[in-house]
Design an enzyme around this catalytic site. Sequence first.
Site, mmCIF file in Angstrom:
data_model
loop_
_atom_site.group_PDB
_atom_site.id
_atom_site.type_symbol
_atom_site.label_atom_id
_atom_site.label_comp_id
_atom_site.label_asym_id
_atom_site.label_seq_id
_atom_site.Cartn_x
_atom_site.Cartn_y
_atom_site.Cartn_z
ATOM 1 N N CYS A 404 5.211 31.987 -11.277
ATOM 2 C CA CYS A 404 4.545 31.872 -9.975
ATOM 3 C C CYS A 404 4.377 30.393 -9.601
ATOM 4 O O CYS A 404 5.362 29.753 -9.274
ATOM 5 C CB CYS A 404 3.237 32.652 -9.980
ATOM 6 S SG CYS A 404 2.726 33.129 -8.331
ATOM 7 N N HIS A 540 4.846 37.780 -11.612
ATOM 8 C CA HIS A 540 4.103 37.618 -12.873
ATOM 9 C C HIS A 540 4.597 38.650 -13.885
ATOM 10 O O HIS A 540 4.018 39.736 -13.996
ATOM 11 C CB HIS A 540 2.614 37.845 -12.642
ATOM 12 C CG HIS A 540 1.944 36.760 -11.883
ATOM 13 N ND1 HIS A 540 1.319 35.692 -12.488
ATOM 14 C CD2 HIS A 540 1.799 36.565 -10.560
ATOM 15 C CE1 HIS A 540 0.816 34.887 -11.571
ATOM 16 N NE2 HIS A 540 1.090 35.388 -10.386
ATOM 17 N N GLU A 542 4.219 38.820 -16.908
ATOM 18 C CA GLU A 542 3.284 39.089 -18.014
ATOM 19 C C GLU A 542 2.467 40.362 -17.822
ATOM 20 O O GLU A 542 1.960 40.932 -18.777
ATOM 21 C CB GLU A 542 2.343 37.890 -18.233
ATOM 22 C CG GLU A 542 1.325 37.617 -17.128
ATOM 23 C CD GLU A 542 1.857 36.705 -16.014
ATOM 24 O OE1 GLU A 542 3.100 36.599 -15.865
ATOM 25 O OE2 GLU A 542 1.027 36.107 -15.297
HETATM 26 N N1 GLN Z 1 -0.870 29.126 -5.502
HETATM 27 C C1 GLN Z 1 0.438 29.686 -5.446
HETATM 28 C C2 GLN Z 1 0.595 30.693 -4.331
HETATM 29 O O1 GLN Z 1 -0.368 31.173 -3.782
HETATM 30 C C3 GLN Z 1 0.792 30.339 -6.770
HETATM 31 C C4 GLN Z 1 0.028 31.580 -7.035
HETATM 32 C C5 GLN Z 1 0.107 32.000 -8.460
HETATM 33 O O2 GLN Z 1 0.563 31.254 -9.314
HETATM 34 N N2 GLN Z 1 -0.380 33.192 -8.759
HETATM 35 O O3 GLN Z 1 1.700 31.025 -3.988
#
Ligand code: GLN
Length: 590
Positions: A404, A540, A542
Site C-alpha cells: 500500500c 494488503h 497480509e
Molecule cells: N495513505 C495511503 C493512501 O491512503 C496508503 C494507505 C495504506 O497504506 N493503507 O492511499
Amino acid sequence: MVKYVLVTGGVLSGLGKGVISSSTGVILRSLGFRVTAIKIDPYINIDAGTMSPFEHGEVFVLDDGGEADLDLGNYERFMDLTLNRDNNITTGKIYHHVIEKERKGGFLGKTVQVVPHITDAIQEWVERVASIGVDGNPAPPDICIIELGGTIGDIEHGPFIEAMRQFQWRVGKENFCNIHVSLVPVVGAVGEQKTKPTQASVRELRALGLSPDMIVCRSSVPVAPEVCTKVASFCHVAPNSVISVHDVSNLYRVPLLLMSQGLPGIILSKFGLNSPRKVARMTSWERVAQEVDDLNGADPAKAVHIAVVGKYTHLSDAYLSVIRALQHSAQFVHRKLAIDWIESLYLEDAAKTEHHQEYEDAWAKVKAAHGLLVPGGFGDRGVEGKILAAQYARTNKVPYLGVCLGMQVAVIEYARNVVGLQDANSTEFNEQATHPVVIFMPEGSKTHMGATMRLGSRRTDFVEDKSSVVRRLYGGADGVDERHRHRYEVNPDYISRIEEKGLSFVGFGDSKLRAEIVELPYAPAGSEGGHPYYVGVQYHPEFKTRHTRPSPPFLGLMLAASGQLEAWLDTHSGQLGNKDSSDEETSFSL
Ligand code: GLN
C-alpha cells in the site's frame, strides 16, 4: 437450529479469550460442523476504522470492506473463515441501528429504551448473522461462536449481558453454551493456585443471569486437578467442565490443549449433538505447533532478518497481520524469522544530527537485513525515510516488498531517482508537487474519515503479456482478489514514463484504471540486471494469509531473503492458490 457458544471473560482482560474462542471454532470445524463467529466490542465507535492502530492495534479489513478489530483477523486466520462486517458488533452499530429506526418512525410512538429495544436489536443481529452461510456455503452455520469483549462487570457490558441472558431462553437452553474464561493466579513461595478471583467473577456473571457451562482457567502453569474440582464445586459447573489452559510455547498449541481436555465433548453433549460429523484431524496443528517450536529454538545466527520500516514500530499490534504473514511465510520455508523494527523517521538526513545514535542504529539494521518491508501507513511523518529505504533496497538489490503506502513510496522513489522527476511525490504529502505521481482517488471524501476509502476485496488482473514474478507466486492466476484500504493511487498519467525506465506495472484493478502491482524485472541474486525481488502492491495481501497458505507476496519476500526464490520458482510455481477451501495443507522443502 443454530447452536450458540458464548465466550465471556472474567477477572482481567488479556487472558486470550480470542484465542480460546477461535480454537473452539477450529475444533468444532474439524469435527465437521459449519461454524461462524461474532465478536462483540462494547465500544461506541461504529467500527475500528477511525481508531489509531497505535492505541488499539491494527485495523483489520474484511472482504466486504468492513473495518474491524484485529480479533476478526485472528478468527479468520485461525478458523480459516471469511467473515463480514456484521460479524463484528459494537455498541455504536447497535445504537446507530436503533436510532435510525426510531427516526424513521419504526417504533410506532413507543418510548425507545435499552430494554427491550437495544437488547432486542442485539439478539436480532446475532440471529441474522448466524443464519447466513459462511465461505460461500448457502447452508446456515451449525454453530455460532460469540465472543463478548471486555471483562464481566464492565459498565459497557450491561446491555449485551442482558441481551445474552434473554437470548438463552429465546433460542432454548439446549442450544446455548457459555464458556467463561477466568484466571487462576499462582502466588506465594510454594506457588499456590488461587481460585477466589474465578469464584468472584462467576458469582458476578450468575448475578446477571448467565451460568457458565464450562470454565477455562488460564494460568501460567497447568492447573492442578484438585484446583479444577474446587472451581467446579464453588462455581456450579460439572466437575469435568473445568479446563486448564496454561501458558504454552506458541498459539497453535491451544486447540491441541483444549482438545486433549475434552472440550468438544462438553460442548456437544450440552447441545445434544452426540456424534460428530467426522473424526477430528488435528495433525496440521500438531505439525505447525512443532515447526514453530523448532524454529523458535533454532540458532538465532541463522535467522532471516526482515527489516520493517514503519511508524511507532515498537507497537507491534499495529502491524499484526503483517507479522503473521511473515511468520506464516517463514514457517512455510522452514526458516527462523527475525523482524527488525525500524522507525522510518530515523533514516532521514535530519536525524543524523538530532538523533545521531538512532540514525546510526536504524541504518545499521537496514544494511544488515536480508529483506526490507514497508507496510501500509498514513500521513507524511517519516515518509522520506521510507523512500530512502526503498531506494536502498532497489540499488543494493535487497529483496523489497512495499504494501500500500510501501508501494506508493517505491513508485515515488523510482520517479525521483530513475525517471528524474525530482520533486515527484504523493499529493497526500505535498499537494503542490510538480510531479504528483500518487494522487487522491476522485471518488473519495476528504471531509469524512470513516469508511471513505477504497475498501475491501477488489480484483487485480495481471497484464497478459508481461512476465511477472508476483503472478508466478500466485500460481500463474489471471487475477487475484485481495483486500484494499487506501485513498490515494498511482497517477495513471505517469505510468508509461515510469515503465519506460524499467519499473513494470504488472497488475491493474477496475478495468486497467488503477495500478495494483509494480515490480522490477526478476533476476536471480548475483546476476547482472534485474532485481532478486522488488515488489509493490497497492492492496494488503497480509489480510488473507493463512498458516497453511502464506500470502504469496510475503512468501516471495521470504523466499528471496532466504535465497530460495530461484529454486522455488523452478519447481513449485502453480501450487499456491489465493484461496482454497480444503483443510489439506501444502508445504515444501528444498
Ligand atoms: N495513505 C495511503 C493512501 O491512503 C496508503 C494507505 C495504506 O497504506 N493503507 O492511499
